[in-house]
Write a protein that holds these residues in place. Structure first.
Motif, PDB file in Angstrom:
ATOM      1  N   LEU A 155       0.965  -1.112  -0.088  1.00 17.51           N
ATOM      2  CA  LEU A 155       0.041  -0.128  -0.088  1.00 17.51           C
ATOM      3  C   LEU A 155       1.029   1.223   0.062  1.00 17.51           C
ATOM      4  CD1 LEU A 155      -2.764   1.223  -0.065  1.00 17.51           C
ATOM      5  CD2 LEU A 155      -2.647   0.879   2.771  1.00 17.51           C
ATOM      6  N   ILE A 159       0.846   4.255  -2.740  1.00 22.44           N
ATOM      7  CA  ILE A 159       0.706   5.655  -2.467  1.00 22.44           C
ATOM      8  C   ILE A 159       1.924   6.525  -2.903  1.00 22.44           C
ATOM      9  CG2 ILE A 159       0.346   7.571  -0.523  1.00 22.44           C
ATOM     10  CD1 ILE A 159      -1.089   5.127   1.092  1.00 22.44           C
ATOM     11  N   GLN A 171      -7.619   3.594   2.000  1.00 26.17           N
ATOM     12  CA  GLN A 171      -6.459   2.763   2.737  1.00 26.17           C
ATOM     13  C   GLN A 171      -7.084   1.636   3.679  1.00 26.17           C
ATOM     14  OE1 GLN A 171      -2.784   4.877   4.372  1.00 26.17           O
ATOM     15  NE2 GLN A 171      -3.727   6.654   2.864  1.00 26.17           N
ATOM     16  N   TYR A 174      -8.572  -0.982   1.893  1.00 29.97           N
ATOM     17  CA  TYR A 174      -7.668  -1.787   1.477  1.00 29.97           C
ATOM     18  C   TYR A 174      -7.396  -3.110   2.473  1.00 29.97           C
ATOM     19  CZ  TYR A 174      -2.920  -3.917   0.133  1.00 29.97           C
ATOM     20  OH  TYR A 174      -2.176  -4.960  -0.304  1.00 29.97           O
ATOM     21  N   ARG A 194      -5.612   0.926   8.732  1.00 26.97           N
ATOM     22  CA  ARG A 194      -4.369   1.559   8.801  1.00 26.97           C
ATOM     23  C   ARG A 194      -3.775   1.514  10.242  1.00 26.97           C
ATOM     24  NH1 ARG A 194       0.457   2.506   6.035  1.00 26.97           N
ATOM     25  NH2 ARG A 194      -0.781   3.533   4.350  1.00 26.97           N
TER      26      ARG A 194
END
Length: 282
Positions: A155, A159, A171, A174, A194
């Motif tokens: 990830l 980004i 995020q 994901y 996250r």
């Protein structure tokens, strides 16, 4: 078709051929994973589908994840004692990339078969650390370290080199989506946002260590020869970008320095390669 179009198509074909040769073992008859939008576990609207589809960022993130994973003594021991890693570095990277591709883009049936195969292999990977502590690759907590380092690295590479403005909501989606693969592998705990991923890494940092074996495997990862002269510049940039993507504390543990004054040029070059490969595969 204009002459310029012809040149562009030949260049595109050459780039695609080089990349496919890196990620697919032609000696074993491997072909690129066929995308099955209607049958896959996630589907083309998922964040996982979006993040895992970029060649450059997945390469950068994959190498970063390997460097993070080997900082855990039990993960390192499993690789050291049971893997062909030292003699077949490219093969190890290919197998990891293929697993991600199949579980992301293949049919649910193909994904489940790949997961079952990995779980079966994990049951045979057991041993003792140098201090006599037993380890097992199917330990849910070790699987958690492998998973969270991959998820964060894939990830963060995406980004940095593809979507700098990615929202925190995406995020989190994901991590929530990718958790499905982690759960199927027997992982626990599983970060689903996250914040949970950052917390898990912080919680596991006291378990990390570096010794001579860590340094040797890291050297083999970063110093492996490119599979061809055409791929060599791409590999050098992506490996440099992978080290640059590491958290500062991880670079310090490995004894790796940042790119320093070369960092802007490194990142610009990696963005350029990423853009070129997206053009080739569009």
């Amino acid at each position: 078709m204009s002459p310029a179009d012809g040149i562009a198509n030949r260049l595109r074909g050459a780039l695609i051929g080089q990349v496919r040769a890196v990620f697919n073992d032609q000696a074993r008859g491997e072909k690129p994973v066929r995308r099955r939008p209607e049958e896959s576990l996630f589907g083309p609207r998922s964040v996982v589908w979006r993040v895992h589809g970029d060649v450059t960022t997945m390469m950068v993130g994959g190498v970063t994840a390997l460097l993070l994973q080997m900082l855990h003594p039990a993960v390192l021991a499993g690789v050291w004692d049971h893997s062909s890693f030292r003699g077949d570095m490219l093969g190890r990277l290919r197998r990891t990339a293929r697993f991600i591709a199949v579980t992301t883009y293949g049919s649910a049936e193909e994904a489940e078969a790949a997961i079952d195969k990995v779980r079966e292999v994990h049951t045979r990977v057991k041993g003792m650390l140098p201090d006599g502590t037993p380890y097992a690759a199917d330990d849910p907590r070790l699987l958690a370290w492998v998973h969270v380092t991959e998820a964060v690295s894939f990830l963060d590479a995406w980004i940095r080199y593809a979507e700098p403005g990615m929202s925190l909501a995406d995020q989190d989606r994901y991590f929530a989506d990718f958790a499905r693969i982690a759960a199927a592998l027997g992982t626990d705990p599983i970060p689903r946002s996250r914040a949970e991923a950052n917390a898990l890494i912080a919680a596991m940092r006291p378990e990390l260590a570096v010794d001579a074996r860590t340094r040797e495997v890291a050297r083999m990862v970063l110093d492996q020869p490119a599979p061809s002269m055409a791929v060599k510049p791409f590999q050098a940039l992506t490996f440099g970008a992978a080290v640059d993507l590491l958290p500062g504390w991880a670079r310090a543990m490995h004894g790796l320095s940042g790119a320093g004054l070369a960092t802007p040029a490194l990142r610009m070059g990696t963005r350029g390669i990423a853009g070129t490969l997206r053009w080739a595969f569009r």
